[in-house]
Design a protein around this motif. Sequence first.
Motif, PDB file in Angstrom:
ATOM      1  N   LEU A 197       0.749  -1.120  -0.002  1.00 52.23           N
ATOM      2  CA  LEU A 197      -0.086   0.193   0.060  1.00 52.23           C
ATOM      3  C   LEU A 197       1.027   1.037   0.017  1.00 52.23           C
ATOM      4  N   LYS A 198       0.842   1.984  -1.142  1.00 50.67           N
ATOM      5  CA  LYS A 198       1.682   3.261  -1.184  1.00 50.67           C
ATOM      6  C   LYS A 198       0.993   4.383  -0.663  1.00 50.67           C
ATOM      7  N   GLY A 199       1.472   4.987   0.476  1.00 45.90           N
ATOM      8  CA  GLY A 199       0.783   6.139   1.174  1.00 45.90           C
ATOM      9  C   GLY A 199       1.470   6.419   2.407  1.00 45.90           C
ATOM     10  N   THR A 200       0.814   7.233   3.055  1.00 47.89           N
ATOM     11  CA  THR A 200       1.335   7.778   4.399  1.00 47.89           C
ATOM     12  C   THR A 200       1.231   6.778   5.651  1.00 47.89           C
ATOM     13  N   GLU A 201       2.124   6.387   6.350  1.00 51.19           N
ATOM     14  CA  GLU A 201       2.118   5.427   7.460  1.00 51.19           C
ATOM     15  C   GLU A 201       1.754   6.274   8.840  1.00 51.19           C
ATOM     16  N   VAL A 202       0.709   6.043   9.569  1.00 49.05           N
ATOM     17  CA  VAL A 202       0.103   6.415  10.679  1.00 49.05           C
ATOM     18  C   VAL A 202       0.049   5.276  11.759  1.00 49.05           C
ATOM     19  N   SER A 203       0.210   5.718  12.988  1.00 48.80           N
ATOM     20  CA  SER A 203      -0.126   5.005  13.906  1.00 48.80           C
ATOM     21  C   SER A 203      -0.855   5.940  15.009  1.00 48.80           C
ATOM     22  N   VAL A 204      -2.200   5.132  15.627  1.00 48.73           N
ATOM     23  CA  VAL A 204      -2.985   5.972  16.456  1.00 48.73           C
ATOM     24  C   VAL A 204      -3.375   5.045  17.770  1.00 48.73           C
ATOM     25  N   GLY A 205      -2.993   5.685  18.992  1.00 46.81           N
ATOM     26  CA  GLY A 205      -3.459   4.973  20.155  1.00 46.81           C
ATOM     27  C   GLY A 205      -4.739   5.166  20.398  1.00 46.81           C
ATOM     28  N   VAL A 206      -5.652   4.318  21.002  1.00 48.26           N
ATOM     29  CA  VAL A 206      -6.961   4.570  21.365  1.00 48.26           C
ATOM     30  C   VAL A 206      -6.805   3.889  22.608  1.00 48.26           C
ATOM     31  N   ILE A 207      -7.320   4.597  23.787  1.00 51.62           N
ATOM     32  CA  ILE A 207      -7.210   4.040  25.313  1.00 51.62           C
ATOM     33  C   ILE A 207      -8.361   4.337  25.819  1.00 51.62           C
ATOM     34  N   LYS A 208      -8.754   3.700  26.995  1.00 56.13           N
ATOM     35  CA  LYS A 208      -9.812   4.147  28.234  1.00 56.13           C
ATOM     36  C   LYS A 208      -8.910   5.078  29.098  1.00 56.13           C
ATOM     37  N   TYR A 209      -9.476   6.233  29.103  1.00 55.31           N
ATOM     38  CA  TYR A 209      -8.953   7.205  30.173  1.00 55.31           C
ATOM     39  C   TYR A 209      -9.925   7.961  30.586  1.00 55.31           C
ATOM     40  N   GLN A 210     -10.000   7.769  32.290  1.00 56.25           N
ATOM     41  CA  GLN A 210     -10.845   8.410  33.023  1.00 56.25           C
ATOM     42  C   GLN A 210     -12.311   7.845  32.352  1.00 56.25           C
ATOM     43  N   GLY A 211     -12.482   6.684  32.293  1.00 53.48           N
ATOM     44  CA  GLY A 211     -13.504   6.151  31.824  1.00 53.48           C
ATOM     45  C   GLY A 211     -14.187   6.298  30.584  1.00 53.48           C
ATOM     46  N   PHE A 314      -0.107   5.487  33.306  1.00 47.60           N
ATOM     47  CA  PHE A 314      -0.073   4.287  33.902  1.00 47.60           C
ATOM     48  C   PHE A 314      -0.946   4.101  35.123  1.00 47.60           C
ATOM     49  N   ASP A 315      -1.169   5.156  35.930  1.00 42.50           N
ATOM     50  CA  ASP A 315      -2.069   5.065  37.125  1.00 42.50           C
ATOM     51  C   ASP A 315      -3.162   4.926  36.503  1.00 42.50           C
ATOM     52  N   ASN A 316      -3.889   5.384  35.575  1.00 43.48           N
ATOM     53  CA  ASN A 316      -5.073   5.344  35.086  1.00 43.48           C
ATOM     54  C   ASN A 316      -5.408   4.030  34.609  1.00 43.48           C
ATOM     55  N   ALA A 317      -4.292   3.405  34.074  1.00 43.69           N
ATOM     56  CA  ALA A 317      -4.701   1.867  33.812  1.00 43.69           C
ATOM     57  C   ALA A 317      -4.851   0.997  35.025  1.00 43.69           C
ATOM     58  N   ILE A 318      -4.286   1.292  36.246  1.00 46.16           N
ATOM     59  CA  ILE A 318      -4.436   0.371  37.161  1.00 46.16           C
ATOM     60  C   ILE A 318      -5.689   0.706  37.742  1.00 46.16           C
ATOM     61  N   GLU A 319      -6.122   1.978  37.749  1.00 47.12           N
ATOM     62  CA  GLU A 319      -7.482   2.305  38.423  1.00 47.12           C
ATOM     63  C   GLU A 319      -8.640   1.686  37.630  1.00 47.12           C
ATOM     64  N   LEU A 320      -8.507   1.850  35.953  1.00 48.27           N
ATOM     65  CA  LEU A 320      -9.442   1.138  35.512  1.00 48.27           C
ATOM     66  C   LEU A 320      -9.390  -0.385  35.579  1.00 48.27           C
TER      67      LEU A 320
END
Length: 327
Positions: A197-211, A314-320
Amino acid sequence: MKNVAIIMGGYSSEYKISLKSGEVVYNHLDSSKYNLYKIHVLTEGWYYVDAQENQFPVDKNDFSVIIDGNKIRFDVVFNAIHGTPGEDGLIQAYFKLLNIPQTSCNYYQAALTFNKRDMLSVLKPYGIKTAISYYLNNGDFVDEDQIIQRVGLPCFVKPNKSGSSFGISMVKESAELLPAIEKAYAEDDEIIIESYLKGTEVSVGVIKYQGETVVLPITEIVSENDFFDYEAKYEGKSSEITPARISEEEKAKVEDVAKRIYTILKMDGFSRSEFILVSGEPFLLEMNTVPGLTAESILPQQAREAGISLNELFDNAIELALNRNPF
């Protein structure tokens, strides 16, 4: 205070990177809030490693450790293991059986996303765009002409269940195909061959943060090599630009599809998905559910751009994990 086990290492080629990620987590979690324990999960054994590098074996029956005659049990596990058994569902299922909360997604989501072929198959009915692919299992007859006819040249040969670009090759001419297949089989008995695939490579994080489900700022990846391989990821052979130099329309499309994938798959915890933007349309390559957490890693860069410190992340990950419904 809660006892937090930070598990790191693993059984795959990624174990050294995981040990670095685990150290970063250990150094950034608040030791005045939690009792922190580094747990090395390695092929030769599971150990608690103290500040003097002394090793104390983990009792796998209940995931406990005896230290100075005291039995230590853990309230929650921070999962920093890339690859097996931390990213493929095995460790998630183990902790679910023991009823110990852990920070990554559930065992089914981990197993599904770790298997690139299965994940892409599940997402296809939802209209998620992907490369043209061809699948092989070790022992299958390799019809080179048929493969090239389907995916074209150049193409990518990848282990189906592997991370950090181990075992991946870019094949530019037909003579390179069989060696690339053998290289991929060294990492996994299933492989996936994908069109270029010829194009622009992007990386995106999706997380649960504060619910809430939060899409982090997008990173553009510019590799000095032919693709974002191990050297590019970990040895400085790439530029990672956050936020990505893409249009507002492209940004909106990537954010939308990344969040949709996270929701469709009923994800929890961290995720980082890789896309190629082709003529403004995002094509999904893969998802990581225990992404790198080292100083060079992409997700921490994105969190910083979003104004979230590593301590908060990291604290958010523990709390969740502690507040997540166990059923």
